[in-house]
Enzyme design. Structure first.
Site, mmCIF file in Angstrom:
data_model
loop_
_atom_site.group_PDB
_atom_site.id
_atom_site.type_symbol
_atom_site.label_atom_id
_atom_site.label_comp_id
_atom_site.label_asym_id
_atom_site.label_seq_id
_atom_site.Cartn_x
_atom_site.Cartn_y
_atom_site.Cartn_z
ATOM 1 C CE LYS A 112 9.947 0.826 -0.399
ATOM 2 N NZ LYS A 112 9.138 -0.097 -1.159
ATOM 3 C CE LYS A 193 3.132 -5.780 -4.889
ATOM 4 N NZ LYS A 193 2.829 -5.537 -3.471
ATOM 5 C CE LYS A 196 -1.124 0.633 -1.695
ATOM 6 N NZ LYS A 196 -2.269 0.488 -0.868
HETATM 7 P P1 AMP Z 1 -0.912 -2.812 -0.058
HETATM 8 O O1 AMP Z 1 -1.197 -2.141 -1.318
HETATM 9 O O2 AMP Z 1 0.508 -3.246 0.055
HETATM 10 O O3 AMP Z 1 -1.443 -2.123 1.172
HETATM 11 O O4 AMP Z 1 -1.723 -4.168 -0.142
HETATM 12 C C1 AMP Z 1 -3.064 -4.325 0.272
HETATM 13 C C2 AMP Z 1 -3.488 -5.744 -0.021
HETATM 14 O O5 AMP Z 1 -3.525 -5.941 -1.454
HETATM 15 C C3 AMP Z 1 -2.557 -6.818 0.533
HETATM 16 O O6 AMP Z 1 -3.318 -7.935 0.949
HETATM 17 C C4 AMP Z 1 -1.716 -7.169 -0.667
HETATM 18 O O7 AMP Z 1 -1.176 -8.471 -0.576
HETATM 19 C C5 AMP Z 1 -2.726 -7.055 -1.818
HETATM 20 N N1 AMP Z 1 -2.065 -6.768 -3.095
HETATM 21 C C6 AMP Z 1 -1.288 -5.690 -3.392
HETATM 22 N N2 AMP Z 1 -0.838 -5.750 -4.662
HETATM 23 C C7 AMP Z 1 -1.340 -6.908 -5.181
HETATM 24 C C8 AMP Z 1 -1.216 -7.548 -6.456
HETATM 25 N N3 AMP Z 1 -0.504 -7.024 -7.457
HETATM 26 N N4 AMP Z 1 -1.864 -8.723 -6.632
HETATM 27 C C9 AMP Z 1 -2.596 -9.273 -5.639
HETATM 28 N N5 AMP Z 1 -2.731 -8.729 -4.410
HETATM 29 C C10 AMP Z 1 -2.127 -7.553 -4.175
#
Ligand code: AMP
Ligand code: TRP
Length: 329
Positions: A112, A193, A196
């Site tokens: 970031k 990756k 979202k």
């Molecule tokens: P976040 O969206 O950053 O709050 O992530 C929530 C959970 O989803 C965390 O454990 C992340 O590591 C997992 N996560 C987010 N994006 C991915 C992805 N593309 N593949 C696998 N795990 C993900």
């Protein structure tokens, strides 16, 4: 005794298939074996600017998708991070035990920072609040996607540092990374990756709320290659490797088993098979989401979750304050 598991998801934006495969699904499967505790990381969410209305909507969505995925509030605790104020209090204490050098090394922060955007102090200390999330509940295991492993390792280091300086207090947590699907990649750029917050990459991201037709179209137009063989070769065929991972994870089989099902199969047919499993899963999630949205017991789930978790968190914070000499009693 069953091992204690804790994890959370930030209600930043719409949940994706990556969140589901890397986090939600492993949480649900863990219920067989572990004492499962999951929360909505709303404080982590405000480390970056977010519109209050959007936050509120996302927060409800995360809870509904937790329930729709199969997290059972009778067996597992589901709560909202800010409903346990002791977490933020311990977060400050943990930030005092974390060298800036370690925070500077966090890739999420570095990435970031490199964009040149203005970042808040809260974003910088994000991993110290995450440390508090984990250690306040004496959790043994922390299932996360690959991108969060470094933060869990920082939590381990901080807990160890505390125990060495102030006496045995915290359980040392371990990250748990899914064998298949810990990093689902974008369908349009399979070297990145699936995220979202990827605003430009809507076509590369399957959202859990996506209409089935839209999701199918995204999978069918996923970037592949010109080699024409369905093989798991991340280097040369990252798009196909990603689709194989999605398929294997949702079918609960190994990548090898998935590969074996598509020998001599054309990309179009293979993509259709992937789209079918994704759409079946989304359909199940949408049905659950609608059912729980109408049920009206969402508030109760969060209240009960916090009621069950808070006494332990209070006791832990007391113990920490005593050990550090912060307490006058
Ligand atoms: P976040 O969206 O950053 O709050 O992530 C929530 C959970 O989803 C965390 O454990 C992340 O590591 C997992 N996560 C987010 N994006 C991915 C992805 N593309 N593949 C696998 N795990 C993900
Ligand atoms: N930082 C995690 C993410 O972005 C969410 C999170 C906050 C978390 N606190 C946690 C995950 C504690 C596991 C344990 O995905």
């Amino acid at each position: 005794m069953r091992k204690k598991m804790i994890s959370g998801i930030k209600p930043t934006a719409q949940l994706t298939l990556g969140n589901y495969i890397g986090a939600l699904r492993p949480f649900v499967l863990s219920q067989e074996e572990y004492d499962v505790n999951v929360f909505i990381a709303n404080l982590h969410c405000i480390t970056m600017p977010i519109d209050p209305e959007e936050l509120e909507t996302n927060l409800k969505d995360v809870l509904l998708f937790y329930l729709a995925s199969g997290l059972d509030p009778k067996r597992s605790n589901i709560f909202l991070q800010s409903d346990i104020p002791e977490i933020a209090q311990l977060g400050f204490i943990m930030s005092c035990l974390t060298p800036m050098g370690e925070l500077n090394r966090m890739t999420q922060f570095k990435d970031k920072k490199d964009t040149g955007m203005s970042l808040s102090g809260g974003f910088y200390t994000y991993p110290t609040l995450m440390t508090a999330d984990i250690v306040i509940h004496q959790a043994d295991l922390v299932p996360v996607g690959e991108d969060q492993k470094q933060h869990v390792e920082l939590a381990r280091n901080t807990a160890e540092r505390f125990n060495n300086r102030f006496g045995e207090t915290f359980v040392i947590p371990e990250p748990v990374i899914a064998k298949v699907g810990s990093k689902i990649m974008s369908l349009q750029d399979p070297t990145k990756k699936m995220s979202k917050s990827d605003k430009e990459g809507e076509k590369g991201v399957v959202y859990l709320k996506d209409d089935l037709k839209v999701a199918r179209k995204k999978i069918m137009s996923a970037v592949t290659d010109s080699l024409g063989v369905v093989k798991y070769d991340v280097e040369n065929q990252p798009g196909i490797a990603n689709l194989l991972t999605i398929y294997a994870a949702l079918k609960n089989i190994s990548i090898k088993e998935a590969e074996a099902q598509f020998v001599d199969v054309q990309y179009g047919t293979f993509k259709k098979a992937v789209a079918d499993v994704v759409c079946d899963e989304l359909e199940m999630l949408h049905e659950g989401y609608d059912k729980f949205a109408q049920g009206g017991f969402v508030d109760d789930v969060l209240r009960q979750g916090a009621d069950k978790m808070r006494p332990g968190a209070q006791a832990m914070l007391d113990k920490v304050q005593k050990a550090m000499g912060l307490d006058w009693k």
